[in-house]
Every structure is written in C-alpha cells, then in structure tokens.
Write a protein that holds these residues in place. Structure first.
Motif, PDB file in Angstrom:
ATOM      1  N   PHE A  87     -18.672  26.278   4.280  1.00 20.11           N
ATOM      2  CA  PHE A  87     -19.697  25.990   3.271  1.00 20.11           C
ATOM      3  C   PHE A  87     -19.206  24.940   2.283  1.00 20.11           C
ATOM      4  O   PHE A  87     -19.949  24.034   1.885  1.00 20.11           O
ATOM      5  N   ALA A  88     -17.931  25.037   1.878  1.00 24.22           N
ATOM      6  CA  ALA A  88     -17.357  24.058   0.952  1.00 24.22           C
ATOM      7  C   ALA A  88     -17.312  22.668   1.586  1.00 24.22           C
ATOM      8  O   ALA A  88     -17.592  21.655   0.932  1.00 24.22           O
ATOM      9  N   ALA A  89     -16.965  22.608   2.880  1.00 27.40           N
ATOM     10  CA  ALA A  89     -16.926  21.318   3.570  1.00 27.40           C
ATOM     11  C   ALA A  89     -18.321  20.696   3.649  1.00 27.40           C
ATOM     12  O   ALA A  89     -18.494  19.487   3.440  1.00 27.40           O
ATOM     13  N   LEU A  90     -19.336  21.519   3.943  1.00 24.49           N
ATOM     14  CA  LEU A  90     -20.708  21.008   3.991  1.00 24.49           C
ATOM     15  C   LEU A  90     -21.161  20.522   2.619  1.00 24.49           C
ATOM     16  O   LEU A  90     -21.861  19.506   2.504  1.00 24.49           O
ATOM     17  N   ALA A  91     -20.767  21.258   1.574  1.00 25.75           N
ATOM     18  CA  ALA A  91     -21.124  20.837   0.217  1.00 25.75           C
ATOM     19  C   ALA A  91     -20.496  19.491  -0.110  1.00 25.75           C
ATOM     20  O   ALA A  91     -21.137  18.608  -0.704  1.00 25.75           O
ATOM     21  N   GLY A  92     -19.230  19.295   0.271  1.00 26.15           N
ATOM     22  CA  GLY A  92     -18.579  18.012   0.045  1.00 26.15           C
ATOM     23  C   GLY A  92     -19.271  16.882   0.779  1.00 26.15           C
ATOM     24  O   GLY A  92     -19.446  15.778   0.245  1.00 26.15           O
ATOM     25  N   ALA A  93     -19.698  17.156   2.035  1.00 29.01           N
ATOM     26  CA  ALA A  93     -20.408  16.141   2.808  1.00 29.01           C
ATOM     27  C   ALA A  93     -21.754  15.805   2.165  1.00 29.01           C
ATOM     28  O   ALA A  93     -22.174  14.638   2.128  1.00 29.01           O
ATOM     29  N   ALA A  94     -22.444  16.840   1.637  1.00 31.15           N
ATOM     30  CA  ALA A  94     -23.736  16.600   0.983  1.00 31.15           C
ATOM     31  C   ALA A  94     -23.571  15.744  -0.269  1.00 31.15           C
ATOM     32  O   ALA A  94     -24.383  14.849  -0.539  1.00 31.15           O
ATOM     33  N   VAL A  95     -22.517  15.998  -1.038  1.00 34.75           N
ATOM     34  CA  VAL A  95     -22.255  15.183  -2.229  1.00 34.75           C
ATOM     35  C   VAL A  95     -21.943  13.748  -1.824  1.00 34.75           C
ATOM     36  O   VAL A  95     -22.391  12.792  -2.467  1.00 34.75           O
ATOM     37  N   LEU A  96     -21.195  13.583  -0.748  1.00 39.10           N
ATOM     38  CA  LEU A  96     -20.860  12.243  -0.268  1.00 39.10           C
ATOM     39  C   LEU A  96     -22.112  11.486   0.168  1.00 39.10           C
ATOM     40  O   LEU A  96     -22.260  10.279  -0.097  1.00 39.10           O
ATOM     41  N   LEU A  97     -23.040  12.176   0.833  1.00 40.08           N
ATOM     42  CA  LEU A  97     -24.290  11.532   1.237  1.00 40.08           C
ATOM     43  C   LEU A  97     -25.158  11.180   0.030  1.00 40.08           C
ATOM     44  O   LEU A  97     -25.836  10.156   0.012  1.00 40.08           O
ATOM     45  N   GLU A  98     -25.128  12.040  -0.989  1.00 39.97           N
ATOM     46  CA  GLU A  98     -25.961  11.827  -2.174  1.00 39.97           C
ATOM     47  C   GLU A  98     -25.469  10.646  -3.003  1.00 39.97           C
ATOM     48  O   GLU A  98     -26.261   9.815  -3.460  1.00 39.97           O
ATOM     49  N   TYR A  99     -24.149  10.579  -3.230  1.00 37.85           N
ATOM     50  CA  TYR A  99     -23.592   9.593  -4.166  1.00 37.85           C
ATOM     51  C   TYR A  99     -22.782   8.489  -3.490  1.00 37.85           C
ATOM     52  O   TYR A  99     -22.292   7.589  -4.175  1.00 37.85           O
ATOM     53  N   LYS A 100     -22.581   8.594  -2.164  1.00 32.90           N
ATOM     54  CA  LYS A 100     -21.750   7.637  -1.423  1.00 32.90           C
ATOM     55  C   LYS A 100     -20.283   7.687  -1.844  1.00 32.90           C
ATOM     56  O   LYS A 100     -19.510   6.783  -1.526  1.00 32.90           O
ATOM     57  N   THR A 101     -19.920   8.708  -2.600  1.00 33.16           N
ATOM     58  CA  THR A 101     -18.535   8.910  -3.032  1.00 33.16           C
ATOM     59  C   THR A 101     -18.402  10.342  -3.528  1.00 33.16           C
ATOM     60  O   THR A 101     -19.410  10.996  -3.822  1.00 33.16           O
ATOM     61  N   ILE A 102     -17.157  10.816  -3.596  1.00 34.34           N
ATOM     62  CA  ILE A 102     -16.925  12.129  -4.213  1.00 34.34           C
ATOM     63  C   ILE A 102     -16.152  11.961  -5.520  1.00 34.34           C
ATOM     64  O   ILE A 102     -15.719  12.949  -6.110  1.00 34.34           O
ATOM     65  N   LEU A 103     -15.985  10.699  -5.947  1.00 34.19           N
ATOM     66  CA  LEU A 103     -15.298  10.410  -7.204  1.00 34.19           C
ATOM     67  C   LEU A 103     -16.315  10.023  -8.266  1.00 34.19           C
ATOM     68  O   LEU A 103     -17.479   9.808  -7.981  1.00 34.19           O
ATOM     69  N   GLY A 104     -15.868   9.917  -9.491  1.00 35.91           N
ATOM     70  CA  GLY A 104     -16.758   9.538 -10.569  1.00 35.91           C
ATOM     71  C   GLY A 104     -17.379  10.733 -11.258  1.00 35.91           C
ATOM     72  O   GLY A 104     -17.194  11.880 -10.856  1.00 35.91           O
ATOM     73  N   ARG A 105     -18.147  10.446 -12.296  1.00 34.18           N
ATOM     74  CA  ARG A 105     -18.679  11.509 -13.146  1.00 34.18           C
ATOM     75  C   ARG A 105     -19.709  12.375 -12.425  1.00 34.18           C
ATOM     76  O   ARG A 105     -19.533  13.597 -12.285  1.00 34.18           O
ATOM     77  N   ASP A 106     -20.799  11.759 -11.937  1.00 38.13           N
ATOM     78  CA  ASP A 106     -21.891  12.545 -11.369  1.00 38.13           C
ATOM     79  C   ASP A 106     -21.464  13.279 -10.099  1.00 38.13           C
ATOM     80  O   ASP A 106     -21.724  14.475  -9.945  1.00 38.13           O
ATOM     81  N   ALA A 107     -20.820  12.548  -9.180  1.00 37.87           N
ATOM     82  CA  ALA A 107     -20.385  13.180  -7.934  1.00 37.87           C
ATOM     83  C   ALA A 107     -19.337  14.253  -8.204  1.00 37.87           C
ATOM     84  O   ALA A 107     -19.382  15.352  -7.621  1.00 37.87           O
ATOM     85  N   GLY A 108     -18.387  13.966  -9.104  1.00 36.38           N
ATOM     86  CA  GLY A 108     -17.329  14.932  -9.395  1.00 36.38           C
ATOM     87  C   GLY A 108     -17.851  16.205 -10.018  1.00 36.38           C
ATOM     88  O   GLY A 108     -17.441  17.316  -9.643  1.00 36.38           O
ATOM     89  N   VAL A 109     -18.779  16.078 -10.974  1.00 38.95           N
ATOM     90  CA  VAL A 109     -19.321  17.275 -11.628  1.00 38.95           C
ATOM     91  C   VAL A 109     -20.162  18.087 -10.653  1.00 38.95           C
ATOM     92  O   VAL A 109     -20.091  19.322 -10.628  1.00 38.95           O
ATOM     93  N   THR A 110     -20.960  17.416  -9.832  1.00 36.28           N
ATOM     94  CA  THR A 110     -21.766  18.133  -8.836  1.00 36.28           C
ATOM     95  C   THR A 110     -20.879  18.923  -7.888  1.00 36.28           C
ATOM     96  O   THR A 110     -21.131  20.107  -7.603  1.00 36.28           O
ATOM     97  N   LEU A 111     -19.834  18.284  -7.391  1.00 34.42           N
ATOM     98  CA  LEU A 111     -18.924  18.967  -6.471  1.00 34.42           C
ATOM     99  C   LEU A 111     -18.208  20.122  -7.165  1.00 34.42           C
ATOM    100  O   LEU A 111     -18.015  21.195  -6.584  1.00 34.42           O
ATOM    101  N   LEU A 112     -17.830  19.932  -8.427  1.00 32.71           N
ATOM    102  CA  LEU A 112     -17.127  20.985  -9.162  1.00 32.71           C
ATOM    103  C   LEU A 112     -18.017  22.207  -9.381  1.00 32.71           C
ATOM    104  O   LEU A 112     -17.561  23.349  -9.260  1.00 32.71           O
TER     105      LEU A 112
END
Length: 676
Positions: free
Chosen positions: A70-95
């Motif tokens: 589930f955590a891996a799928l969540a990370g992939a969804a954040v990557l698709l949403e923001y094109k990155t897992i770094l930065g403010r919006d992507a980082g907070v969503t993933l957290l």
C-alpha cells in the motif's frame, strides 16, 4: 459532552493513551487536507476509520506486506500526481499518507513513538503553506495534544494502574512549557539568521499576484481573491483614494490579444512647482514575480528594509523590479511624487514603439479613429483623449466582472458590440484607440485604492484592488495617466473596489450572509471591524515574528552595545543567556524541593541505636506502638531515658515544638546509650 468526559476518565491508562493519540493525530493531519489532493485525503480518512474499526473489533494490525504494498502504491500515486516525490506539496502529501499507514501498523511501543514524532514533523509542515498567527495557534494546539498523548503513552508504558486524570496530564505539559518557553524565546531572538525562518524547500511556490502580461479577463480573475497583496504605513498624510495608484509595470507590446512588457528602459522624472512628496513603508507579500508596487512616481530609489537575500532593485518606465523572484515577505521604504512629470523630453523616434499596432486586428476601431481625426482636425491629443472618455460616459458601457466573451478582434467587439468589461477591457481599448489616433499610449497595471485599517493605521491593498489604466504621451506634459474605467465607474476610483465590485464569494462570505452581515446589513460594520482586528493582529505577527530577519537581529545587537555584530557575538550571547536561564531554572527547582524534616533524622539515629540490641521497629508500627514495646524490654535507667526521648520526639514531630526542643532532643539522643 459531560457523558463523553466521564467515559474518557473511566478508561484505563492504555485506553486513555490510545484515545489521546488518535485525537492528536487527527487534529494534526486534518488541516493538511486543504493542501493535498482529494484522493490522498480520502486515503487518509479511510485509513483512520479502518484503525477505529480494528480497535472496536479488537483485531490485530493488517499484514506488514500488505501495508508495504500500500505504501509503494501511495508513493507511485504521488509521483504520478506531482511528477516528483520531492518538494513541498509532494513531500507533505506523501508524509500524510505514510503517517496514516503507520497508524494502521501500531503494534509495539516503538511504533507509537515513531508515529508521534512523525506527527510533530507533520504539524510543523503547516508553516510551509501559511505563517499567519492563526496557523501558529493551530500548530501550537496540535503540538500540545501530541505532548499530552506522549505523557499518556509514557504513563501507560510505565504500567501505572492508578487512574491519572487528563487534568494532571495537561498540568505536566504546561509545566514543561513553562521551563521550555524562556529557552525558545532566547533561541528565536539570538540564534544567527542566515535565511528565512520558514522557506519553501524547492523555491517554486508563491502566492497569487499580478502577472507580467495582461489579457482580457486576467485582472478580473485576480480580483476575485480577497487576499492582501501588500500593506502600507504612511509617515504623514495619506493621499486621497483618487491618487492611490500603485504602479506595478508598464505594458506596451500588443499582439492582438495580449499586452506584454517592452524592453525595460529608464525614464526621467521632472517636478512641477505644486508637487507633493509622501513617505511610506510597504510590507509586500510574496508573489513569485519581480515587480515592486510604488505609489504613482518615485521621488527616490526604494530601499529594502527587510530581505534575507541580497536583492538589487532596478527602475524602468517608472516601475521597479527585483533581480530575482520574490519568495518571501519583504519591506520597502519609498517616497513618491503625487504630481511628477515622466519623460518630458521624448522624440518621435523614441515614441515610435508606443504607437505600434499589429495588423490586421480591430479594423472597425482603426476606422473609427480615422473618422475622429477627420471630424476634429484641430483638436489636440489631449482633447481627442477627452472625447473618447466622453463616449465611454455617454454610451451604454457597463463595468462588470463577467463580460461576454470577445472574438479575435477584441477591441472591435468590446467597443461596438458587448460594451461590457472590466478595467483591462477599458484600458486596452483606450490605448488601441489612442495609437490608432497616432497618440503614443501604453497600458499600466497595478493596484488602485486600498482600505484603511483603523486598528493599526495601515492601508491594506488586496488582490481585489488590482487595476489597469492607461498613459498617453502629451507634448510638454510627458506621460499622463488616463483611467478610462473612471469614466464608466467613477466609484471604483473614488470609493474603492469594495463599493464598485460584488462581494467576494466563499465560505466566510456565505456564512456572513446567512448571519445577516452582508453589505448593507446592520452587522456588516461590526463584521468589517472584526476582520480589521484580525488583519491587524496578523500584521503585528508578521512584523515582529515572521519578518524578524538578519538585519533586525543586527539592529538589536547594536542597540545593546555591539558595534559590528557577527554570528560569533550572537552565538556567545545565546550561550550565555541559555546558561543563565538554566542556572535560574535549577535554582527554582532546587528551592521547590521538599526540605527534609530534621526530627526525622534524629529519630532515625535513635532507632539505629535501639536496633543494635535487637529492638527493630516493624513496618506496621507507629511511634507509640514501638514505644510501648521498647519500654517493656528495657531496664532502668535506660527505660526512663528512652521514654523521655519518645515523648519529646512525638511532641516535636506532631505538635510543632520550638527549636529549643529540637536542641534538647538532639542532646538526649546523642547521650543515649543502652547499658549491657
């Protein structure tokens, strides 16, 4: 509410700890739902509800491999949403998502503390989105709940079966705050500032503001926001509303649809005899652009009062620009002329760029301008401009935020068909007409007006005050401001956007109307005054806390005696103050310790002497019981001396006898020896 409180107090230590943990985590995660995508909010709420269901059923946590997937799928969804897992919006969503997964995984003490520390970090992430005092209070409340949950978890872990009330937990947390607050204030004031206190991780975020282009509809969309663009503190008199034109940028290049800036060039300023100069300080919000708002025309080069970076300012066409995008709130000190003349000495060649019109757009407008020239061949440029303004006044033109759409010939459609538009429609059409009349003209965008906050005496200029007007070049007068919007809706300039425009929609406005505090209602003035109090508090918070920068810190050290303060001086001062605070706290804690009873020490010595001959007091024996047993076993004269000691100690211990009794008792015990 009372029933819920009683149910909570009836829980055991573990039940209270888990309840407080869930409550604290919910209060920390919920404010982030406005910043993360809807699907992430749904996942977070679903995970929280699933945890409540598992607790109710007494079921164990889901399989760790399932949670990992589930955590891996969540990370992939954040990557698709923001094109990155770094930065403010992507980082907070993933957290947020990973924290909710950790909530499902709670099994051992270590998991609880990991979740608590994640929640602490998640609370601080609120400052990446907003630094207002309301956000600070929200974060403070959430962190307080986390500390209470931490105390409850520690009590539960220590195996305390005795009931511990919530009031006692709150008291412990408040006591922690009492000792931590002086340290926090010292660190905030004295720790060297090398950059903004709260900055974006990747520097790509800014609030909505004026862009560097203007298309019909662009400014009308901007004024739907009631956010503050900047605040102004005037030193002396405040200009009347009709003179509060805050120049942002000059647009002169037109492609038939959009106005853009031309190559920025410096222009000269001349002063008439009746000129007035006003001084002011602007607190400018972050807008992710380079422009600076300046009242009318500047008298001096604006000075940056607070900026954590070494920003440089340059001037072009009477406007000012930074050399890099503005990512933080800054303060600017400026002086402006209210009647200055701009670029008197221009030539036909230098004015040529301000006459260009793209072909083949707006043929009806061009023909109309030609007809005007032929009809009034003896009119000056200023008189022709007044004729155009009179047409706006006499014809059924309307000032509206929702004009009909325009075709490729936007000026033609506006002037001859729809006749409904916002300030950008009027300024654009006016400039096109002026250029078609062979009069140099350009569009100026910025802000007009502002509302005075009577609480802190600041002028608040909001995005709602965004405006566009025109400038035409006249012989002997230079560039002259002409506001065609004022010809159609003079109340917009004279009384402000709040009068000329409909109320801003949204949750607050909707609630206000339901409560009878919409404009025109009796409660509206009270509602506006409360809003001004809120804005004044936020402004004070921004000035004294958020905008406490390196220069302000340096000024503070200069006031207390440092000629050229540097980071070493600040660190040494911080260490010295922390040491002083620590010693003070240690002294307070030492003084608050319970002082040992001196009679207990005497009685302990007496019991020790009795124990040498086998007379040991049992744990259940009180002084009188022990006395009766001892006196039965001792012989004279030891029995008589022991009786005196027991009697004197009981009187001194329980009847608060004087120090003389203590001295006498000490002598008796010192001289007491049991004969063999």
């Amino acid at each position: 509410m009372l029933k819920t409180w009683r149910l909570f107090e009836a829980l055991g230590a573990e039940g209270k700890a888990l309840t407080l943990l869930l409550l604290a985590f919910a209060c920390i995660a919920a404010p982030h739902f406005q910043h993360i995508p809807a699907w992430a909010t749904g996942l977070a709420i679903a995970a929280f509800c699933l945890k409540l269901w598992l607790i109710k059923r007494g079921a164990s946590a889901p399989n760790k491999w399932l949670l990992s997937a589930f955590a891996a799928l969540a990370g992939a969804a954040v990557l698709l949403e923001y094109k990155t897992i770094l930065g403010r919006d992507a980082g907070v969503t993933l957290l947020v998502i990973l924290s909710c997964i950790k909530l499902l995984e709670l099994r051992a003490r270590r998991d609880v503390f990991v979740l608590l520390f994640l929640a602490f970090f998640l609370a601080l992430c609120q400052f990446f989105f907003s630094q207002e005092i309301g956000t600070a209070l929200l974060v403070f409340g959430g962190i307080t709940l986390l500390f209470i949950a931490l105390v409850a978890q520690q009590i539960s872990t220590d195996g305390a079966e005795a009931p511990v009330s919530l009031a006692l937990m709150v008291k412990l947390v408040l006591r922690m705050y009492m000792f931590a607050l002086p340290m926090a204030i010292a660190a905030f004031v004295l720790f060297p500032r090398f950059g903004p206190l709260w900055g974006s991780a990747d520097g790509t975020y800014g609030t909505t503001g004026m862009s560097d282009t203007m298309t019909p509809g662009s400014i009308s969309r901007l004024v739907e926001s009631n956010a503050i663009a900047f605040r102004v503190k005037f030193e002396d008199q405040i200009p009347p509303p009709a003179l509060r034109y805050w120049r942002v940028m000059v647009l002169g290049q037109y492609d038939g649809r959009t106005w853009r800036e031309r190559v920025k060039s410096a222009e000269t300023i001349s002063l008439p005899d009746n000129n007035q100069v006003v001084s002011y300080t602007i607190t400018l919000e972050s807008h992710a652009q380079t422009w600076l708002p300046i009242l009318d025309l500047p008298a001096t080069m604006p000075q940056l009062v607070s900026a954590t970076e070494n920003q440089q300012i340059r001037m072009a066409q009477g406007s000012f620009y930074l050399d890099r995008l503005l990512r933080e709130r800054i303060q600017i000190q400026g002086q402006s002329h209210l009647s200055a003349l701009l670029s008197l000495q221009e030539t036909r060649l230098s004015l040529q760029p301000w006459l260009e019109l793209p072909a083949p757009f707006n043929p009806r407008t061009l023909n109309f301008a030609l007809e005007l020239r032929q009809r009034y061949p003896n009119d000056s440029d200023a008189q022709l401009a007044q004729r155009i303004l009179q047409i706006f006044r006499d014809q059924p033109f309307r000032y509206t935020l929702t004009p009909p759409p325009l075709g490729p010939h936007s000026a033609d459609d506006f002037l001859f068909n729809t006749r409904a538009g916002f300030c950008e429609h009027y300024s654009s059409a006016f400039v096109i007409l002026m250029r078609a009349l062979d009069i140099p003209a350009r569009v100026v965008v910025g802000y007009q007006g502002g509302e005075m906050n009577r609480i802190d005496n600041y002028l608040e200029v909001r995005q709602r005050d965004a405006h566009a007007w025109s400038e035409i070049w006249l012989q002997g007068r230079g560039w002259v401001r002409v506001d065609p919007t004022a010809a159609v809706a003079p109340e917009r300039v004279e009384r402000g956007a709040n009068v000329a425009l409909p109320p801003v929609t949204g949750l607050a406005a909707g609630l206000g109307q339901l409560m009878g505090i919409a404009p025109g209602q009796p409660m509206f003035n009270i509602w506006r005054e409360l809003r001004q109090y809120r804005d004044a508090v936020n402004n004070a918070w921004n000035q004294w806390v958020i905008s406490y920068h390196r220069e302000g810190q340096s000024d503070l050290f200069k006031r207390i005696g440092f000629e050229e303060p540097n980071w070493r001086d600040m660190m040494l001062s911080l260490l010295a103050l922390v040491a002083a605070i620590s010693l003070t706290m240690a002294w307070v804690l030492f003084r608050r310790r319970e002082k040992p009873d001196p009679f207990l020490y005497l009685y302990s010595d007496f019991e020790h002497k009795l124990s040498r001959v086998g007379l040991i007091r049992e744990a259940h024996e009180g002084p009188e019981q022990f006395q009766r047993r001892v006196l039965k076993l001792l012989k004279e004269p030891d029995r008589q001396r022991a009786q005196h000691i027991f009697g004197a100690w009981i009187a001194a211990r329980y009847q608060n006898q004087s120090k003389m009794t203590y001295s006498q008792l000490k002598k008796w015990i010192s001289d007491f020896h049991i004969s063999s």
